[in-house]
Design a protein around this motif. Structure first.
Motif, PDB file in Angstrom:
ATOM      1  N   ALA A 349      13.952  12.631  79.072  1.00  0.00           N
ATOM      2  CA  ALA A 349      13.888  13.667  80.300  1.00  0.00           C
ATOM      3  C   ALA A 349      12.932  14.713  80.084  1.00  0.00           C
ATOM      4  O   ALA A 349      12.097  15.150  80.859  1.00  0.00           O
ATOM      5  CB  ALA A 349      15.121  14.071  80.795  1.00  0.00           C
ATOM      6  N   LEU A 350      13.145  15.597  78.935  1.00  0.00           N
ATOM      7  CA  LEU A 350      12.294  16.491  78.621  1.00  0.00           C
ATOM      8  C   LEU A 350      10.702  16.195  78.550  1.00  0.00           C
ATOM      9  O   LEU A 350      10.114  16.901  78.978  1.00  0.00           O
ATOM     10  CB  LEU A 350      12.739  17.216  77.292  1.00  0.00           C
ATOM     11  CG  LEU A 350      14.193  17.969  77.375  1.00  0.00           C
ATOM     12  CD1 LEU A 350      14.305  18.542  75.920  1.00  0.00           C
ATOM     13  CD2 LEU A 350      14.152  19.251  78.350  1.00  0.00           C
ATOM     14  N   GLY A 351      10.725  15.324  78.033  1.00  0.00           N
ATOM     15  CA  GLY A 351       9.111  14.721  77.744  1.00  0.00           C
ATOM     16  C   GLY A 351       8.505  14.366  79.109  1.00  0.00           C
ATOM     17  O   GLY A 351       7.492  14.550  79.207  1.00  0.00           O
ATOM     18  N   LEU A 352       9.521  13.576  79.876  1.00  0.00           N
ATOM     19  CA  LEU A 352       9.074  13.088  81.045  1.00  0.00           C
ATOM     20  C   LEU A 352       8.579  14.369  82.248  1.00  0.00           C
ATOM     21  O   LEU A 352       7.697  14.169  83.100  1.00  0.00           O
ATOM     22  CB  LEU A 352       9.766  11.992  81.555  1.00  0.00           C
ATOM     23  CG  LEU A 352       9.491  11.268  82.831  1.00  0.00           C
ATOM     24  CD1 LEU A 352       8.126  10.371  82.455  1.00  0.00           C
ATOM     25  CD2 LEU A 352      10.626  10.404  83.188  1.00  0.00           C
ATOM     26  N   PHE A 353       9.338  15.346  81.850  1.00  0.00           N
ATOM     27  CA  PHE A 353       9.337  16.393  82.751  1.00  0.00           C
ATOM     28  C   PHE A 353       7.798  16.930  83.091  1.00  0.00           C
ATOM     29  O   PHE A 353       7.248  17.132  84.023  1.00  0.00           O
ATOM     30  CB  PHE A 353      10.316  17.583  82.625  1.00  0.00           C
ATOM     31  CG  PHE A 353      10.313  18.587  83.573  1.00  0.00           C
ATOM     32  CD1 PHE A 353      10.657  18.636  84.784  1.00  0.00           C
ATOM     33  CD2 PHE A 353       9.350  19.832  83.173  1.00  0.00           C
ATOM     34  CE1 PHE A 353      10.478  19.760  85.522  1.00  0.00           C
ATOM     35  CE2 PHE A 353       9.332  20.986  83.939  1.00  0.00           C
ATOM     36  CZ  PHE A 353       9.860  21.131  85.239  1.00  0.00           C
ATOM     37  N   THR A 354       7.143  16.910  81.840  1.00  0.00           N
ATOM     38  CA  THR A 354       5.675  17.375  81.842  1.00  0.00           C
ATOM     39  C   THR A 354       4.917  16.613  82.650  1.00  0.00           C
ATOM     40  O   THR A 354       3.791  17.060  83.329  1.00  0.00           O
ATOM     41  CB  THR A 354       5.348  17.135  80.179  1.00  0.00           C
ATOM     42  OG1 THR A 354       5.853  17.888  79.451  1.00  0.00           O
ATOM     43  CG2 THR A 354       3.626  17.679  80.209  1.00  0.00           C
ATOM     44  N   PHE A 355       5.107  15.420  82.793  1.00  0.00           N
ATOM     45  CA  PHE A 355       4.446  14.449  83.649  1.00  0.00           C
ATOM     46  C   PHE A 355       4.348  14.743  85.292  1.00  0.00           C
ATOM     47  O   PHE A 355       3.857  14.197  85.849  1.00  0.00           O
ATOM     48  CB  PHE A 355       4.387  12.938  83.263  1.00  0.00           C
ATOM     49  CG  PHE A 355       3.927  12.707  81.872  1.00  0.00           C
ATOM     50  CD1 PHE A 355       2.568  12.197  81.843  1.00  0.00           C
ATOM     51  CD2 PHE A 355       4.631  12.734  80.747  1.00  0.00           C
ATOM     52  CE1 PHE A 355       2.099  11.989  80.628  1.00  0.00           C
ATOM     53  CE2 PHE A 355       3.989  12.429  79.641  1.00  0.00           C
ATOM     54  CZ  PHE A 355       2.769  12.184  79.743  1.00  0.00           C
ATOM     55  N   LEU A 371       4.517  12.696  75.140  1.00  0.00           N
ATOM     56  CA  LEU A 371       4.905  11.366  74.654  1.00  0.00           C
ATOM     57  C   LEU A 371       5.547  11.150  73.585  1.00  0.00           C
ATOM     58  O   LEU A 371       6.428  10.264  73.414  1.00  0.00           O
ATOM     59  CB  LEU A 371       3.598  10.551  75.012  1.00  0.00           C
ATOM     60  CG  LEU A 371       2.928  10.241  76.239  1.00  0.00           C
ATOM     61  CD1 LEU A 371       1.614   9.862  75.804  1.00  0.00           C
ATOM     62  CD2 LEU A 371       3.854   9.256  77.013  1.00  0.00           C
ATOM     63  N   PHE A 372       5.236  11.917  72.660  1.00  0.00           N
ATOM     64  CA  PHE A 372       5.899  11.771  71.205  1.00  0.00           C
ATOM     65  C   PHE A 372       7.437  12.327  71.324  1.00  0.00           C
ATOM     66  O   PHE A 372       8.310  11.423  70.843  1.00  0.00           O
ATOM     67  CB  PHE A 372       5.251  12.862  70.137  1.00  0.00           C
ATOM     68  CG  PHE A 372       5.715  12.912  68.976  1.00  0.00           C
ATOM     69  CD1 PHE A 372       5.447  11.640  68.114  1.00  0.00           C
ATOM     70  CD2 PHE A 372       6.609  13.938  68.588  1.00  0.00           C
ATOM     71  CE1 PHE A 372       5.982  11.649  66.694  1.00  0.00           C
ATOM     72  CE2 PHE A 372       7.340  13.829  67.103  1.00  0.00           C
ATOM     73  CZ  PHE A 372       7.081  12.801  66.252  1.00  0.00           C
ATOM     74  N   VAL A 373       7.847  13.351  72.130  1.00  0.00           N
ATOM     75  CA  VAL A 373       9.129  13.594  72.610  1.00  0.00           C
ATOM     76  C   VAL A 373       9.853  12.320  73.043  1.00  0.00           C
ATOM     77  O   VAL A 373      11.017  12.113  72.789  1.00  0.00           O
ATOM     78  CB  VAL A 373       9.353  14.943  72.901  1.00  0.00           C
ATOM     79  CG1 VAL A 373      10.661  15.254  73.632  1.00  0.00           C
ATOM     80  CG2 VAL A 373       8.714  16.145  72.382  1.00  0.00           C
ATOM     81  N   MET A 374       9.310  11.886  74.060  1.00  0.00           N
ATOM     82  CA  MET A 374      10.073  10.699  74.782  1.00  0.00           C
ATOM     83  C   MET A 374      10.173   9.297  73.633  1.00  0.00           C
ATOM     84  O   MET A 374      11.245   8.870  73.829  1.00  0.00           O
ATOM     85  CB  MET A 374       8.835  10.359  75.703  1.00  0.00           C
ATOM     86  CG  MET A 374       8.947  10.995  77.066  1.00  0.00           C
ATOM     87  SD  MET A 374       7.937  10.456  78.543  1.00  0.00           S
ATOM     88  CE  MET A 374       8.970   8.953  78.639  1.00  0.00           C
ATOM     89  N   ALA A 486      14.074  11.356  87.710  1.00  0.00           N
ATOM     90  CA  ALA A 486      15.242  11.504  88.255  1.00  0.00           C
ATOM     91  C   ALA A 486      16.156  10.288  87.862  1.00  0.00           C
ATOM     92  O   ALA A 486      17.412  10.669  87.620  1.00  0.00           O
ATOM     93  CB  ALA A 486      15.033  11.679  89.739  1.00  0.00           C
ATOM     94  N   LEU A 487      15.477   9.312  87.758  1.00  0.00           N
ATOM     95  CA  LEU A 487      16.240   8.040  87.076  1.00  0.00           C
ATOM     96  C   LEU A 487      16.758   8.163  85.844  1.00  0.00           C
ATOM     97  O   LEU A 487      18.000   7.884  85.301  1.00  0.00           O
ATOM     98  CB  LEU A 487      15.525   6.942  87.344  1.00  0.00           C
ATOM     99  CG  LEU A 487      15.232   6.324  88.958  1.00  0.00           C
ATOM    100  CD1 LEU A 487      14.008   5.127  88.784  1.00  0.00           C
ATOM    101  CD2 LEU A 487      16.306   5.777  89.490  1.00  0.00           C
ATOM    102  N   VAL A 488      15.947   8.980  84.964  1.00  0.00           N
ATOM    103  CA  VAL A 488      16.304   8.910  83.467  1.00  0.00           C
ATOM    104  C   VAL A 488      17.568  10.053  83.689  1.00  0.00           C
ATOM    105  O   VAL A 488      18.700   9.750  82.744  1.00  0.00           O
ATOM    106  CB  VAL A 488      15.456   9.645  82.583  1.00  0.00           C
ATOM    107  CG1 VAL A 488      15.758  10.071  81.370  1.00  0.00           C
ATOM    108  CG2 VAL A 488      14.043   8.613  82.488  1.00  0.00           C
ATOM    109  N   VAL A 489      17.643  11.140  84.406  1.00  0.00           N
ATOM    110  CA  VAL A 489      18.879  12.152  84.287  1.00  0.00           C
ATOM    111  C   VAL A 489      20.146  11.247  85.021  1.00  0.00           C
ATOM    112  O   VAL A 489      21.138  11.447  84.407  1.00  0.00           O
ATOM    113  CB  VAL A 489      18.528  13.105  85.426  1.00  0.00           C
ATOM    114  CG1 VAL A 489      19.781  14.119  85.581  1.00  0.00           C
ATOM    115  CG2 VAL A 489      16.990  14.071  84.583  1.00  0.00           C
TER     116      VAL A 489
END
Length: 520
Positions: A349-355, A371-374, A486-489
């Motif tokens: 979720a943290l990595g995806l938030f950037t996008f 992407l690396f964090v994801m 939102a779906l990941v959360v």
């Protein structure tokens, strides 16, 4: 008891198990390479065949429909014909389909040959994991995945890079021909290494269940996959097959508890671990597969990168997963997944938030780092959840449990790609319309994306218009990524119900639970 054998947890992976693992790895890399290679080739297909993006997307959709049709048959067929014979047949069919794809002269024939590929590809993963389970036993599954994880991740890392390089230096035909040598090696290797089949007397085949489930899934996914092209759920091509497919699937669900050996054994959901993990993985796959479609599209369409560069920019995600997957595989044998998976989902979720904050000039360092964090989160999510889901199944439930999970993954993936495609298309269509001399009307975003994909076709274009279009397109991608975020959360909710205590040893002594399933 003093005569009881040493627990499997004390055993290391021996050479025989690793040899069998090599067979599964080859099949997995071949199929995963194919999916990731084709994802970066879609713009090339548009240009080569003069087709719309929605049309060429059927090269992936047709493959998925074939998977949905054949996966329900895999459990029965494995019991009837034996896993070795069926696995080799699946590899051969996939390889032949790949070669035929390279000979396609139109988008229609390419889609047809992709369907043929999918008939083979749909059996590879559940069969491969069934073979691995019987070779390794349940107590070594986590450790085994720590060994298999890194080579299996070479598929998603190398797929976009290799596909982009082949398209740049050769032709798109080679993205399919690369499967030929891998397929031949996999066939020979499987023939030499896999143990001889000794199939038990087969259960009766559930013909009525097949007549409801396979066509029902195909129709349901066809309707979902037609949504991006039609743009509205009220289109007959969308709602009619979706309704027909849903009715057939519902009919199968109601019927499946009657026969002793149904085509898809929904009774397995009585196993709490399997039920909770299945819900978790389905919601997650909707988000992950949908977002996975958007990443390379942003690099290609908004940033104007070549297919090779788009593939390289996607590599950090796979590299991040390579770091954590071996660790997660080892922990899965020791620590309940309910204590680790939520933290991995938070990383994603943290990595995806950037996008969700994308602009037309967002720093590549920031995007690649995200992407690396994801990827770090991915490596700690998929394998542990699948280990938890299927580790408690007994030997006679292996093939059918694998089949059940694969079906849910395909449905989730199709829903995710359909949702994200529709949302992105809808956002892009809201861009300012521009009338053309020939009477057609296009949007600023469409003009800008066209200029990025093929700069030679837009000489002297209005730079201010293109910049406005790119800014709008980046915002459209960001808005769509909010849904994936939102779906990941949301996935955290069922993940909190995953096992948080270690399971005691099976009192029956059955060591033949099943293995995790790789996303296909």
């Amino acid at each position: 008891m003093s005569g009881r054998p040493a627990p499997v947890t004390a055993q290391k992976l021996d050479g025989a198990v690793l040899k069998v693992a090599g067979v599964v790895v080859l099949g997995a890399i071949m199929s995963i390479l194919d999916v990731t290679v084709v994802s970066v080739a879609l713009p090339t297909f548009q240009e080569e065949f003069g087709a719309t993006y929605a049309r060429v997307a059927w090269t992936m959709t047709g493959y998925t429909l074939a998977l949905a049709t054949v996966i329900p048959l895999t459990g029965w067929a494995a019991d009837r014909f034996g896993t070795k014979r069926l696995y080799m047949a699946a590899v051969a069919l996939f390889t032949v389909g790949s070669v035929l794809c390279a000979t396609a002269g139109s988008i229609t024939t390419l889609i047809a040959f992709r369907v043929l590929q999918g008939l083979g590809g749909g059996m590879l993963m559940p069969l491969g994991m069934t073979i691995m389970t019987r070779a390794a036993g349940p107590e070594r599954i986590g450790r085994l995945m720590a060994v298999l994880g890194i080579p299996m991740l070479l598929g998603p890392i190398m797929g976009p890079i290799l596909g982009g390089w082949l398209i740049d230096v050769a032709t798109w035909h080679w993205i399919f021909l690369i499967n030929l040598p891998i397929g031949v090696i996999a066939l020979v290797y499987a023939y030499l290494v896999l143990p001889r089949d000794a199939p038990e007397p087969s259960e009766s085949f559930d013909f009525l269940g097949m007549l409801m489930l396979s066509p029902g899934l195909a129709a349901l996914l066809f309707g979902l996959s037609s949504l991006p092209e039609e743009g509205t759920i009220t289109a007959t091509r969308v709602w009619a097959p979706m309704v027909a497919g849903a009715l057939l699937v519902i009919g199968f669900v109601l019927y499946s508890f009657r026969p002793e050996h149904p085509l898809l054994d929904l009774r397995l959901f009585r196993n709490r671990n399997l039920a909770v993990a299945s819900i978790t993985i389905t919601v997650f796959i909707v988000a992950f597969m949908g977002a996975g479609l958007l990443f390379p599209s942003y690099f290609l369409q908004v940033r104007g990168e070549s297919t090779l560069h788009a593939g390289l920019l996607m590599a950090p995600q796979g590299l991040g997963a390579m770091v954590t997957m071996p660790i997660a595989g080892t922990l899965a044998d020791r620590v309940p997944v309910g204590r680790t998976v939520p933290f991995a989902l938070i990383l994603i979720a943290l990595g995806l938030f950037t996008f969700t904050q994308l602009a037309a000039d967002t720093s590549y360092w920031l995007l690649c780092g995200s992407l690396f964090v994801m990827g770090l989160g991915m490596g700690g999510t998929m394998m542990p959840i699948m280990t938890s889901a299927l580790k408690t199944l007994h030997s006679h439930e292996v093939a059918r449990g694998s089949t059940l999970v694969n079906i849910l993954q395909q449905i989730g993936g199709s829903i995710g790609t359909a949702i994200m495609s529709v949302l992105l298309t809808s956002h892009l269509d809201d861009s300012t319309p521009v009338p053309l001399p020939d009477g057609r009307t296009v949007t600023e975003a469409q003009i800008a994306i066209g200029a990025q994909l093929n700069p030679a076709a837009a000489p002297g274009a209005d730079s201010a218009l293109i910049q406005r279009g790119l800014d709008f397109a980046a915002g459209a991608f960001a808005s769509t990524f909010w849904v994936a975020f939102a779906l990941v959360v949301l996935t955290l909710v069922p993940a909190l119900f995953l096992p948080r205590r270690r399971r005691s040893a099976d009192p029956t002594g059955d060591q033949s639970a099943t293995a995790p399933i790789m996303v296909h």
